[in-house]
Design a protein around this motif. Sequence first.
Motif, PDB file in Angstrom:
ATOM      1  N   GLU A 102       0.831  -1.203   0.000  1.00 19.06           N
ATOM      2  CA  GLU A 102       0.000   0.000   0.000  1.00 19.06           C
ATOM      3  C   GLU A 102       0.866   1.254   0.000  1.00 19.06           C
ATOM      4  OE1 GLU A 102      -3.665   1.998   2.518  1.00 19.06           O
ATOM      5  OE2 GLU A 102      -2.259   0.685   3.562  1.00 19.06           O
ATOM      6  N   VAL A 103       1.886   1.281   0.854  1.00 16.59           N
ATOM      7  CA  VAL A 103       2.789   2.443   0.919  1.00 16.59           C
ATOM      8  C   VAL A 103       3.480   2.643  -0.424  1.00 16.59           C
ATOM      9  CG1 VAL A 103       4.933   3.275   1.967  1.00 16.59           C
ATOM     10  CG2 VAL A 103       3.119   2.371   3.412  1.00 16.59           C
ATOM     11  N   ASN A 104       3.972   1.546  -1.016  1.00 16.09           N
ATOM     12  CA  ASN A 104       4.628   1.652  -2.321  1.00 16.09           C
ATOM     13  C   ASN A 104       3.660   2.105  -3.401  1.00 16.09           C
ATOM     14  OD1 ASN A 104       7.107   0.885  -1.307  1.00 16.09           O
ATOM     15  ND2 ASN A 104       6.839  -1.281  -1.814  1.00 16.09           N
ATOM     16  N   GLY A 105       2.432   1.625  -3.350  1.00 21.06           N
ATOM     17  CA  GLY A 105       1.417   2.035  -4.316  1.00 21.06           C
ATOM     18  C   GLY A 105       1.103   3.515  -4.206  1.00 21.06           C
ATOM     19  N   ILE A 106       0.969   3.992  -2.985  1.00 17.54           N
ATOM     20  CA  ILE A 106       0.702   5.425  -2.768  1.00 17.54           C
ATOM     21  C   ILE A 106       1.887   6.242  -3.262  1.00 17.54           C
ATOM     22  CG2 ILE A 106       0.433   7.207  -0.993  1.00 17.54           C
ATOM     23  CD1 ILE A 106      -1.242   5.092   0.583  1.00 17.54           C
ATOM     24  N   ARG A 107       3.099   5.782  -2.943  1.00 21.98           N
ATOM     25  CA  ARG A 107       4.309   6.479  -3.373  1.00 21.98           C
ATOM     26  C   ARG A 107       4.361   6.537  -4.909  1.00 21.98           C
ATOM     27  NH1 ARG A 107       8.439   3.396  -1.125  1.00 21.98           N
ATOM     28  NH2 ARG A 107       7.815   4.232   0.888  1.00 21.98           N
ATOM     29  N   ASP A 108       3.997   5.429  -5.564  1.00 17.20           N
ATOM     30  CA  ASP A 108       4.009   5.405  -7.028  1.00 17.20           C
ATOM     31  C   ASP A 108       2.985   6.371  -7.607  1.00 17.20           C
ATOM     32  OD1 ASP A 108       6.024   3.541  -6.994  1.00 17.20           O
ATOM     33  OD2 ASP A 108       4.715   1.829  -7.426  1.00 17.20           O
ATOM     34  N   GLU A 110       1.885   9.071  -6.215  1.00 16.74           N
ATOM     35  CA  GLU A 110       2.335  10.435  -5.945  1.00 16.74           C
ATOM     36  C   GLU A 110       3.419  10.889  -6.915  1.00 16.74           C
ATOM     37  OE1 GLU A 110       3.437  10.193  -1.820  1.00 16.74           O
ATOM     38  OE2 GLU A 110       1.394  10.631  -1.153  1.00 16.74           O
ATOM     39  N   LYS A 111       3.988   9.973  -7.672  1.00 16.57           N
ATOM     40  CA  LYS A 111       5.026  10.330  -8.641  1.00 16.57           C
ATOM     41  C   LYS A 111       4.448  10.897  -9.934  1.00 16.57           C
ATOM     42  CE  LYS A 111       8.523   7.072  -7.074  1.00 16.57           C
ATOM     43  NZ  LYS A 111       9.342   5.914  -7.415  1.00 16.57           N
ATOM     44  N   PHE A 112       3.135  10.818 -10.098  1.00 13.84           N
ATOM     45  CA  PHE A 112       2.516  11.325 -11.314  1.00 13.84           C
ATOM     46  C   PHE A 112       1.949  12.711 -11.067  1.00 13.84           C
ATOM     47  CE2 PHE A 112       2.339   6.719 -11.819  1.00 13.84           C
ATOM     48  CZ  PHE A 112       2.954   6.588 -13.054  1.00 13.84           C
ATOM     49  N   GLY A 113       2.432  13.668 -11.855  1.00  8.17           N
ATOM     50  CA  GLY A 113       1.929  15.029 -11.739  1.00  8.17           C
ATOM     51  C   GLY A 113       0.566  15.147 -12.384  1.00  8.17           C
ATOM     52  N   VAL A 114      -0.290  15.955 -11.802  1.00 11.18           N
ATOM     53  CA  VAL A 114      -1.634  16.157 -12.335  1.00 11.18           C
ATOM     54  C   VAL A 114      -1.646  17.472 -13.106  1.00 11.18           C
ATOM     55  CG1 VAL A 114      -4.068  16.473 -11.745  1.00 11.18           C
ATOM     56  CG2 VAL A 114      -2.655  14.888 -10.415  1.00 11.18           C
ATOM     57  N   GLY A 115      -2.011  17.383 -14.376  1.00  8.77           N
ATOM     58  CA  GLY A 115      -2.104  18.587 -15.208  1.00  8.77           C
ATOM     59  C   GLY A 115      -0.756  19.133 -15.651  1.00  8.77           C
ATOM     60  N   VAL A 116       0.293  18.283 -15.642  1.00  7.86           N
ATOM     61  CA  VAL A 116       1.617  18.727 -16.078  1.00  7.86           C
ATOM     62  C   VAL A 116       1.920  18.151 -17.455  1.00  7.86           C
ATOM     63  CG1 VAL A 116       2.465  18.966 -13.713  1.00  7.86           C
ATOM     64  CG2 VAL A 116       2.849  16.827 -14.935  1.00  7.86           C
ATOM     65  N   THR A 117       2.866  18.748 -18.129  1.00  6.29           N
ATOM     66  CA  THR A 117       3.239  18.281 -19.461  1.00  6.29           C
ATOM     67  C   THR A 117       4.063  17.003 -19.360  1.00  6.29           C
ATOM     68  OG1 THR A 117       5.281  19.548 -19.473  1.00  6.29           O
ATOM     69  CG2 THR A 117       3.304  20.674 -20.309  1.00  6.29           C
ATOM     70  N   ALA A 118       4.206  16.341 -20.496  1.00  2.01           N
ATOM     71  CA  ALA A 118       5.036  15.135 -20.550  1.00  2.01           C
ATOM     72  C   ALA A 118       6.481  15.483 -20.224  1.00  2.01           C
ATOM     73  CB  ALA A 118       4.930  14.483 -21.923  1.00  2.01           C
ATOM     74  N   GLU A 119       6.931  16.649 -20.675  1.00  2.23           N
ATOM     75  CA  GLU A 119       8.296  17.095 -20.382  1.00  2.23           C
ATOM     76  C   GLU A 119       8.481  17.294 -18.877  1.00  2.23           C
ATOM     77  OE1 GLU A 119      10.562  21.226 -20.977  1.00  2.23           O
ATOM     78  OE2 GLU A 119      10.158  20.208 -22.888  1.00  2.23           O
ATOM     79  N   GLN A 121       6.894  15.808 -16.498  1.00  2.00           N
ATOM     80  CA  GLN A 121       6.907  14.490 -15.872  1.00  2.00           C
ATOM     81  C   GLN A 121       8.259  13.814 -16.080  1.00  2.00           C
ATOM     82  OE1 GLN A 121       4.255  13.086 -13.916  1.00  2.00           O
ATOM     83  NE2 GLN A 121       6.004  11.819 -13.348  1.00  2.00           N
ATOM     84  N   MET A 122       8.834  13.951 -17.275  1.00  2.00           N
ATOM     85  CA  MET A 122      10.159  13.377 -17.532  1.00  2.00           C
ATOM     86  C   MET A 122      11.210  13.998 -16.610  1.00  2.00           C
ATOM     87  SD  MET A 122      10.483  12.722 -21.677  1.00  2.00           S
ATOM     88  CE  MET A 122      11.075  14.359 -21.947  1.00  2.00           C
ATOM     89  N   ILE A 123      11.133  15.311 -16.429  1.00  2.55           N
ATOM     90  CA  ILE A 123      12.080  16.002 -15.548  1.00  2.55           C
ATOM     91  C   ILE A 123      11.902  15.520 -14.113  1.00  2.55           C
ATOM     92  CG2 ILE A 123      12.685  18.258 -14.563  1.00  2.55           C
ATOM     93  CD1 ILE A 123      12.004  19.427 -17.391  1.00  2.55           C
ATOM     94  N   PHE A 124      10.663  15.439 -13.667  1.00  2.00           N
ATOM     95  CA  PHE A 124      10.398  14.934 -12.312  1.00  2.00           C
ATOM     96  C   PHE A 124      10.981  13.534 -12.133  1.00  2.00           C
ATOM     97  CE2 PHE A 124       8.054  12.344  -9.355  1.00  2.00           C
ATOM     98  CZ  PHE A 124       8.040  13.128  -8.212  1.00  2.00           C
ATOM     99  N   ASP A 125      10.702  12.640 -13.094  1.00  2.00           N
ATOM    100  CA  ASP A 125      11.192  11.263 -13.003  1.00  2.00           C
ATOM    101  C   ASP A 125      12.712  11.229 -12.911  1.00  2.00           C
ATOM    102  OD1 ASP A 125       8.569  10.396 -13.141  1.00  2.00           O
ATOM    103  OD2 ASP A 125       8.659   9.879 -15.273  1.00  2.00           O
ATOM    104  N   ALA A 126      13.376  12.074 -13.708  1.00  2.00           N
ATOM    105  CA  ALA A 126      14.838  12.115 -13.713  1.00  2.00           C
ATOM    106  C   ALA A 126      15.376  12.634 -12.383  1.00  2.00           C
ATOM    107  CB  ALA A 126      15.326  12.978 -14.870  1.00  2.00           C
ATOM    108  N   ILE A 127      14.793  13.706 -11.865  1.00  2.00           N
ATOM    109  CA  ILE A 127      15.256  14.277 -10.587  1.00  2.00           C
ATOM    110  C   ILE A 127      15.023  13.294  -9.447  1.00  2.00           C
ATOM    111  CG2 ILE A 127      14.784  16.063  -8.849  1.00  2.00           C
ATOM    112  CD1 ILE A 127      14.213  17.997 -11.133  1.00  2.00           C
ATOM    113  N   SER A 128      13.856  12.649  -9.452  1.00  2.00           N
ATOM    114  CA  SER A 128      13.505  11.771  -8.331  1.00  2.00           C
ATOM    115  C   SER A 128      14.376  10.521  -8.263  1.00  2.00           C
ATOM    116  CB  SER A 128      12.026  11.398  -8.378  1.00  2.00           C
ATOM    117  OG  SER A 128      11.759  10.591  -9.505  1.00  2.00           O
ATOM    118  N   LYS A 129      15.115  10.217  -9.332  1.00  2.00           N
ATOM    119  CA  LYS A 129      16.054   9.093  -9.281  1.00  2.00           C
ATOM    120  C   LYS A 129      17.300   9.466  -8.487  1.00  2.00           C
ATOM    121  CE  LYS A 129      14.549   6.980 -13.569  1.00  2.00           C
ATOM    122  NZ  LYS A 129      14.874   6.731 -14.975  1.00  2.00           N
TER     123      LYS A 129
END
Length: 184
Positions: A102-108, A110-119, A121-129
């Motif tokens: 459940e914690v991992n599912g919630i964390r996953d 929360e990694k998706f931005g709402v109303g943001v561009t694909a770019e 989201q890509m930047i977020f994914d890269a930073i969060s690594k």
Amino acid sequence: MKSARATVAKDDVGREGDKFALGKVYAVKLTTGDEFNGIVLAYDSVPNFAMFEEGTKPKPLESKTLRMVNANYITELKDLGRVKDPLAKKPLANLDELIKKEVNGIRDVEKFGVGVTAEAQMIFDAISKTLPARWDNKNILVINEVLVRSPYDSYSVFGGTRTANDRVKTVLKQERKRLQLGDT
């Protein structure tokens, strides 16, 4: 074969509950001719029904066959013994594992931005690594103190200590370069 009126549901003193005590194991014969071995799981004297788990040893839930029998139609009960606790079973799921999922599912999620561009989201994914990051509306909150706003370049980094701010800018520049987005 005994008729339904010649039921064996009552014991010598007329008490059904003792005869159908939880965990008692019986070979059961019914007025219909059906025969089975079963473990008593429940008994209700008002409608005179007994619930049996078929077999002589408790089984996991997914492989269990249950029978609900009107005790008036039992013609013969042969006592085969008793099981210690017929309802005590190994849990179907490990509670700690479920909480972890459940914690991992919630964390996953929360990694998706709402109303943001694909770019974005890509930047977020890269930073969060590299650094802990989460979405704060359409902004990226990094290390719980540095905010990256749209257009998500090094000039859009605000807040936090100077060291944290500089670290986020460096990571952001590197990730934008790796993603071939350029840094304006």
